[in-house]
Write a protein that holds these residues in place. Structure first.
Motif, mmCIF file in Angstrom:
data_model
loop_
_atom_site.group_PDB
_atom_site.id
_atom_site.type_symbol
_atom_site.label_atom_id
_atom_site.label_comp_id
_atom_site.label_asym_id
_atom_site.label_seq_id
_atom_site.Cartn_x
_atom_site.Cartn_y
_atom_site.Cartn_z
ATOM 1 N N PHE A 74 0.838 -1.204 0.000
ATOM 2 C CA PHE A 74 0.000 0.000 0.000
ATOM 3 C C PHE A 74 0.872 1.254 0.000
ATOM 4 O O PHE A 74 0.705 2.145 -0.842
ATOM 5 C CB PHE A 74 -0.921 0.006 1.217
ATOM 6 C CG PHE A 74 -1.711 1.279 1.374
ATOM 7 C CD1 PHE A 74 -2.895 1.470 0.672
ATOM 8 C CD2 PHE A 74 -1.261 2.296 2.210
ATOM 9 C CE1 PHE A 74 -3.622 2.655 0.805
ATOM 10 C CE2 PHE A 74 -1.986 3.476 2.352
ATOM 11 C CZ PHE A 74 -3.159 3.654 1.646
ATOM 12 N N LEU A 75 1.810 1.337 0.934
ATOM 13 C CA LEU A 75 2.686 2.500 1.006
ATOM 14 C C LEU A 75 3.568 2.601 -0.236
ATOM 15 O O LEU A 75 3.773 3.703 -0.770
ATOM 16 C CB LEU A 75 3.550 2.430 2.261
ATOM 17 C CG LEU A 75 2.810 2.590 3.596
ATOM 18 C CD1 LEU A 75 3.757 2.318 4.756
ATOM 19 C CD2 LEU A 75 2.208 3.978 3.722
ATOM 20 N N ALA A 76 4.096 1.469 -0.693
ATOM 21 C CA ALA A 76 4.968 1.498 -1.865
ATOM 22 C C ALA A 76 4.210 1.957 -3.112
ATOM 23 O O ALA A 76 4.721 2.757 -3.904
ATOM 24 C CB ALA A 76 5.571 0.109 -2.097
ATOM 25 N N TYR A 77 2.990 1.476 -3.279
ATOM 26 C CA TYR A 77 2.174 1.870 -4.429
ATOM 27 C C TYR A 77 1.934 3.370 -4.436
ATOM 28 O O TYR A 77 2.076 4.040 -5.463
ATOM 29 C CB TYR A 77 0.836 1.129 -4.404
ATOM 30 C CG TYR A 77 -0.181 1.677 -5.375
ATOM 31 C CD1 TYR A 77 -0.148 1.335 -6.725
ATOM 32 C CD2 TYR A 77 -1.184 2.555 -4.941
ATOM 33 C CE1 TYR A 77 -1.072 1.851 -7.622
ATOM 34 C CE2 TYR A 77 -2.107 3.076 -5.823
ATOM 35 C CZ TYR A 77 -2.048 2.722 -7.163
ATOM 36 O OH TYR A 77 -2.956 3.244 -8.045
ATOM 37 N N HIS A 78 1.573 3.916 -3.272
ATOM 38 C CA HIS A 78 1.292 5.350 -3.219
ATOM 39 C C HIS A 78 2.563 6.181 -3.392
ATOM 40 O O HIS A 78 2.519 7.279 -3.963
ATOM 41 C CB HIS A 78 0.556 5.698 -1.931
ATOM 42 C CG HIS A 78 -0.889 5.337 -2.000
ATOM 43 N ND1 HIS A 78 -1.831 6.172 -2.533
ATOM 44 C CD2 HIS A 78 -1.555 4.213 -1.650
ATOM 45 C CE1 HIS A 78 -3.015 5.592 -2.501
ATOM 46 N NE2 HIS A 78 -2.872 4.399 -1.965
ATOM 47 N N GLY A 79 3.673 5.669 -2.926
ATOM 48 C CA GLY A 79 4.922 6.366 -3.152
ATOM 49 C C GLY A 79 5.269 6.468 -4.623
ATOM 50 O O GLY A 79 5.893 7.442 -5.062
ATOM 51 N N GLU A 80 4.839 5.473 -5.395
ATOM 52 C CA GLU A 80 5.146 5.450 -6.825
ATOM 53 C C GLU A 80 4.104 6.168 -7.675
ATOM 54 O O GLU A 80 4.424 6.675 -8.757
ATOM 55 C CB GLU A 80 5.260 3.996 -7.301
ATOM 56 C CG GLU A 80 6.436 3.240 -6.692
ATOM 57 C CD GLU A 80 6.357 1.749 -6.958
ATOM 58 O OE1 GLU A 80 5.392 1.314 -7.630
ATOM 59 O OE2 GLU A 80 7.251 1.021 -6.509
ATOM 60 N N ASN A 81 2.851 6.225 -7.203
ATOM 61 C CA ASN A 81 1.765 6.694 -8.061
ATOM 62 C C ASN A 81 1.126 8.015 -7.654
ATOM 63 O O ASN A 81 0.407 8.610 -8.451
ATOM 64 C CB ASN A 81 0.667 5.623 -8.135
ATOM 65 C CG ASN A 81 1.109 4.393 -8.897
ATOM 66 O OD1 ASN A 81 1.082 4.361 -10.117
ATOM 67 N ND2 ASN A 81 1.551 3.380 -8.165
ATOM 68 N N ASP A 82 1.361 8.485 -6.445
ATOM 69 C CA ASP A 82 0.667 9.695 -6.014
ATOM 70 C C ASP A 82 1.200 10.959 -6.660
ATOM 71 O O ASP A 82 0.579 12.018 -6.576
ATOM 72 C CB ASP A 82 0.685 9.811 -4.491
ATOM 73 C CG ASP A 82 -0.405 8.956 -3.861
ATOM 74 O OD1 ASP A 82 -1.059 8.196 -4.595
ATOM 75 O OD2 ASP A 82 -0.606 9.038 -2.639
ATOM 76 N N GLU A 83 2.352 10.874 -7.341
ATOM 77 C CA GLU A 83 2.812 12.030 -8.120
ATOM 78 C C GLU A 83 1.809 12.352 -9.217
ATOM 79 O O GLU A 83 1.530 13.519 -9.506
ATOM 80 C CB GLU A 83 4.196 11.756 -8.707
ATOM 81 C CG GLU A 83 4.789 12.967 -9.418
ATOM 82 C CD GLU A 83 6.234 12.747 -9.835
ATOM 83 O OE1 GLU A 83 6.771 13.620 -10.526
ATOM 84 O OE2 GLU A 83 6.823 11.719 -9.457
ATOM 85 N N ASP A 84 1.242 11.295 -9.834
ATOM 86 C CA ASP A 84 0.203 11.502 -10.846
ATOM 87 C C ASP A 84 -1.033 12.133 -10.222
ATOM 88 O O ASP A 84 -1.690 12.983 -10.826
ATOM 89 C CB ASP A 84 -0.174 10.176 -11.511
ATOM 90 C CG ASP A 84 0.959 9.614 -12.362
ATOM 91 O OD1 ASP A 84 1.834 10.400 -12.776
ATOM 92 O OD2 ASP A 84 0.972 8.395 -12.599
ATOM 93 N N HIS A 85 -1.362 11.718 -8.997
ATOM 94 C CA HIS A 85 -2.529 12.274 -8.316
ATOM 95 C C HIS A 85 -2.308 13.752 -7.990
ATOM 96 O O HIS A 85 -3.237 14.559 -8.075
ATOM 97 C CB HIS A 85 -2.807 11.488 -7.035
ATOM 98 C CG HIS A 85 -3.196 10.066 -7.288
ATOM 99 N ND1 HIS A 85 -3.333 9.145 -6.273
ATOM 100 C CD2 HIS A 85 -3.483 9.400 -8.436
ATOM 101 C CE1 HIS A 85 -3.676 7.970 -6.788
ATOM 102 N NE2 HIS A 85 -3.770 8.110 -8.082
ATOM 103 N N LEU A 86 -1.069 14.111 -7.627
ATOM 104 C CA LEU A 86 -0.780 15.516 -7.347
ATOM 105 C C LEU A 86 -0.825 16.357 -8.620
ATOM 106 O O LEU A 86 -1.193 17.527 -8.583
ATOM 107 C CB LEU A 86 0.577 15.646 -6.664
ATOM 108 C CG LEU A 86 0.597 15.323 -5.161
ATOM 109 C CD1 LEU A 86 2.021 15.386 -4.632
ATOM 110 C CD2 LEU A 86 -0.297 16.275 -4.375
#
Length: 224
Positions: A171-183
Motif C-alpha cells: 500500500f505504502l509502496a504503491y502510493h509512493g510510486e503513483n501519487d505524483e500523478d494524483h498531485l
C-alpha cells in the motif's frame, strides 16, 4: 488563466506549502512516526497503522464521490470522479498488507475508527456535503502529499526494520510510486477551482484542518 486568477492560485499554493512544512515537521513528533524515524518501529506499531488506515481509506472514495456529486463545475466533477475511481479499492491492499504482517483479515475488516479517524471522516463527509466543496482540494493536497513524499521512504524503512516482504508494504509502496500523478491531477483541479481570494483561503483552511486531524489519527495509535 488571467493574471488576477493566477495570483489567487499562487497564493493558495504558497499557503499549502507552508502548511505542508509545518505538518511534516509535526509528524516527526508523533510517537509511532518518531519510532519509525528512529529505527525503533515494532511489528505491533505497523499492524496498528494498517488497521487504522484501512478504516480511513474505506471512507476516502465515498467522500470524494459525494463531493463530486455536489460540484457544479463539470471538469472539476470529472477530476473528482476519476480520483474516487482510482482510490476506492485501496483498502484491499491494506488488508493484504495486514495479513502479510501477521494480522487476521477478519479482524481488520471488523475494525472501528480511532478518535482521530472518526474526526477526520466526519469533517470530510461534512465538507463534501456542502455546495461546490472545492475547499476539499486542500484536504487532497495533504493526503496525496503523504503518499507522494513520505509513503515510499516509510515503506523502505518498515521493511528494513521489521524484515517484512514487499507484499507487506505494497500500500505504502504503491502510493509512493503513483501519487505524483494524483498531485498532477490536483494541480489541474486547483487551477480550475481557485478563481478568487475566498476560494484560495478555503482551500488553505481545509488543508490546515486535515493536517491536524491526520496527525491526531496517528497520535491515537498509541491510545487504542
Amino acid at each position: 488563466m488571467s493574471a488576477t486568477v493566477s495570483t489567487h492560485v499562487e497564493a493558495a499554493q504558497r499557503g499549502l506549502a507552508r502548511i505542508w512544512i509545518d505538518f511534516e515537521s509535526a509528524l516527526a513528533t508523533v510517537p509511532v512516526i518518531a519510532r519509525l524515524l528512529g529505527g525503533r518501529l515494532r511489528i505491533e506499531d505497523y499492524r496498528s497503522l494498517l488497521f487504522n488506515l484501512r478504516q480511513q481509506v474505506v471512507d476516502g472514495g465515498r467522500w470524494i464521490s459525494r463531493a463530486a456529486s455536489n460540484l457544479s463545475h463539470e471538469e472539476l466533477r470529472s477530476l473528482f470522479i476519476r480520483h474516487a475511481a482510482a482510490e476506492h479499492r485501496d483498502y484491499r491492499l491494506l488488508e493484504d498488507n495486514y495479513v502479510a504482517a501477521g494480522g487476521d483479515r477478519e479482524a481488520i475488516r471488523g475494525g472501528s475508527r480511532n478518535i482521530g479517524s472518526e474526526a477526520l471522516s466526519a469533517f470530510m463527509f461534512h465538507a463534501a456535503s456542502q455546495p461546490d466543496p472545492v475547499g476539499l482540494l486542500g484536504a487532497m493536497f495533504i493526503i496525496e502529499g503523504l503518499g507522494q513524499r513520505l509513503a515510499g521512504p516509510w515503506a523502505a524503512m518498515i521493511r528494513e526494520q521489521l524484515g517484512l516482504p514487499q507484499e507487506a508494504v505494497s500500500f505504502l509502496a504503491y502510493h509512493g510510486e503513483n501519487d505524483e500523478d494524483h498531485l498532477a491531477m490536483f494541480d489541474e483541479a486547483l487551477a480550475l477551482a481557485v478563481q478568487d481570494a475566498a476560494t484560495a483561503t478555503d482551500v488553505i483552511r481545509h488543508a490546515k484542518v486535515i493536517a491536524r486531524l491526520y496527525r491526531l489519527q496517528l497520535e491515537e495509535l498509541d491510545n487504542v
